[in-house]
Design a protein around this motif. Sequence first.
Motif, PDB file in Angstrom:
ATOM      1  N   UNK A 181      15.380  31.077  -1.476  1.00 48.07           N
ATOM      2  CA  UNK A 181      15.845  29.757  -1.896  1.00 48.07           C
ATOM      3  C   UNK A 181      17.190  29.350  -1.312  1.00 48.07           C
ATOM      4  N   UNK A 182      17.612  29.992  -0.225  1.00 46.21           N
ATOM      5  CA  UNK A 182      18.929  29.677   0.347  1.00 46.21           C
ATOM      6  C   UNK A 182      18.846  29.162   1.780  1.00 46.21           C
ATOM      7  N   UNK A 183      17.652  28.826   2.265  1.00 49.34           N
ATOM      8  CA  UNK A 183      17.505  28.422   3.658  1.00 49.34           C
ATOM      9  C   UNK A 183      18.331  27.180   3.971  1.00 49.34           C
ATOM     10  N   UNK A 184      18.303  26.203   3.081  1.00 50.74           N
ATOM     11  CA  UNK A 184      19.069  24.982   3.333  1.00 50.74           C
ATOM     12  C   UNK A 184      20.559  25.287   3.415  1.00 50.74           C
ATOM     13  N   UNK A 185      21.039  26.192   2.557  1.00 48.60           N
ATOM     14  CA  UNK A 185      22.456  26.573   2.593  1.00 48.60           C
ATOM     15  C   UNK A 185      22.801  27.234   3.926  1.00 48.60           C
ATOM     16  N   UNK A 186      21.946  28.160   4.370  1.00 51.86           N
ATOM     17  CA  UNK A 186      22.197  28.855   5.641  1.00 51.86           C
ATOM     18  C   UNK A 186      22.203  27.852   6.789  1.00 51.86           C
ATOM     19  N   UNK A 187      21.238  26.943   6.787  1.00 49.67           N
ATOM     20  CA  UNK A 187      21.190  25.933   7.851  1.00 49.67           C
ATOM     21  C   UNK A 187      22.471  25.101   7.874  1.00 49.67           C
ATOM     22  N   UNK A 188      22.901  24.653   6.699  1.00 50.83           N
ATOM     23  CA  UNK A 188      24.095  23.806   6.644  1.00 50.83           C
ATOM     24  C   UNK A 188      25.345  24.563   7.063  1.00 50.83           C
ATOM     25  N   UNK A 189      25.414  25.852   6.739  1.00 53.54           N
ATOM     26  CA  UNK A 189      26.575  26.656   7.132  1.00 53.54           C
ATOM     27  C   UNK A 189      26.638  26.831   8.649  1.00 53.54           C
ATOM     28  N   UNK A 190      25.501  27.146   9.254  1.00 54.55           N
ATOM     29  CA  UNK A 190      25.480  27.295  10.715  1.00 54.55           C
ATOM     30  C   UNK A 190      25.738  25.946  11.374  1.00 54.55           C
ATOM     31  N   UNK A 191      25.210  24.891  10.794  1.00 52.65           N
ATOM     32  CA  UNK A 191      25.428  23.554  11.329  1.00 52.65           C
ATOM     33  C   UNK A 191      26.912  23.178  11.270  1.00 52.65           C
ATOM     34  N   UNK A 192      27.578  23.547  10.176  1.00 55.48           N
ATOM     35  CA  UNK A 192      29.013  23.261  10.051  1.00 55.48           C
ATOM     36  C   UNK A 192      29.812  24.001  11.120  1.00 55.48           C
ATOM     37  N   UNK A 193      29.440  25.256  11.383  1.00 59.11           N
ATOM     38  CA  UNK A 193      30.100  26.019  12.451  1.00 59.11           C
ATOM     39  C   UNK A 193      29.857  25.334  13.792  1.00 59.11           C
ATOM     40  N   UNK A 194      28.629  24.877  13.996  1.00 60.38           N
ATOM     41  CA  UNK A 194      28.290  24.187  15.237  1.00 60.38           C
ATOM     42  C   UNK A 194      29.160  22.950  15.432  1.00 60.38           C
ATOM     43  N   UNK A 195      29.348  22.181  14.365  1.00 62.75           N
ATOM     44  CA  UNK A 195      30.168  20.973  14.447  1.00 62.75           C
ATOM     45  C   UNK A 195      31.616  21.318  14.769  1.00 62.75           C
ATOM     46  N   UNK A 196      32.121  22.385  14.149  1.00 64.82           N
ATOM     47  CA  UNK A 196      33.516  22.761  14.399  1.00 64.82           C
ATOM     48  C   UNK A 196      33.711  23.243  15.839  1.00 64.82           C
ATOM     49  N   UNK A 197      32.754  24.034  16.328  1.00 64.80           N
ATOM     50  CA  UNK A 197      32.842  24.530  17.705  1.00 64.80           C
ATOM     51  C   UNK A 197      32.770  23.362  18.689  1.00 64.80           C
ATOM     52  N   UNK A 198      31.884  22.400  18.415  1.00 71.70           N
ATOM     53  CA  UNK A 198      31.743  21.247  19.307  1.00 71.70           C
ATOM     54  C   UNK A 198      33.003  20.388  19.317  1.00 71.70           C
TER      55      UNK A 198
END
Length: 274
Positions: free
Chosen positions: A114-131
């Motif tokens: 039940x944490x897939x959405x959380x994991x996706x959003x966390x990796x997405x946030x890292x992606x945004x910061x790196x970009x």
Amino acid sequence: MKAGTATTRAQAEEAWAPVLAAAGAQGQELGEQILTVAHAIASNPLRGPLTDPNREPEHKAALAARLFTGRVDARVVELLQGMARGRWSRPVDLISALHDLGIQSILAGARAGGTLDDVEQEVFAVSRQVAANREIRQALEPARRTSTEARVRLAQRLFASRISHPAMTLVVWCVRHQPEVAVGGVPYNLRRVTELAAAMQNRVIADVVTAVPLTTRQQTRLRDILARRLGYDVELNLQVDPEVIGGVRVMVRDLVMDSTVRHSLAGLRTALTG
């Protein structure tokens, strides 16, 4: 993808699917172990012996067992043995297949927990910061002056305290892995992981570029329009670029919809200059 690799990958995925389904949330741990195995094989001269077509399949499977029994879960050892018995067009294809299975297992385990959405959003946030941060992006990219492990340690210092352990495992993979694309690197890997996570939730990611920020109402309307057109739920990756002047540019996978003023002006210039 050549026939030998494609067939062996398909067989491995078919054999692993029921194991992963039965593992439930534990799939996250199994996925981490698969990525650990892939890293160990890639970091040592093991790809050749494990994929050598001149060696007997059972000899390669026995080697896989000797190397990893007791170090990782027995289910992961059995997966690797099955892959070692197969045929690979290139030794590196074994590593690539392990990477894909590891990532998919982490995401599947997160979905079961039940944490897939959380994991996706966390990796997405890292992606945004790196970009958004050129200094961080350059520091995480391969360079002669830094080792891979030094870049991994930097990523851990930057992100480990702010995201979950499964998400951090995926970020570490993104830093370690060098994709076979002309323009890739860490941003490409991060995007790949977020797209896989979104796909598991029947969702796609749309990159949206506008001259000024969209209002909440505009975002909702655009999301609904795209969902009707694409047949999937849509997650918006919003970017502001004053140079587009006006309008909106939307990119989803290989689909580009560009109604920006800048694009229109460029088309007009092309028509005029012929």
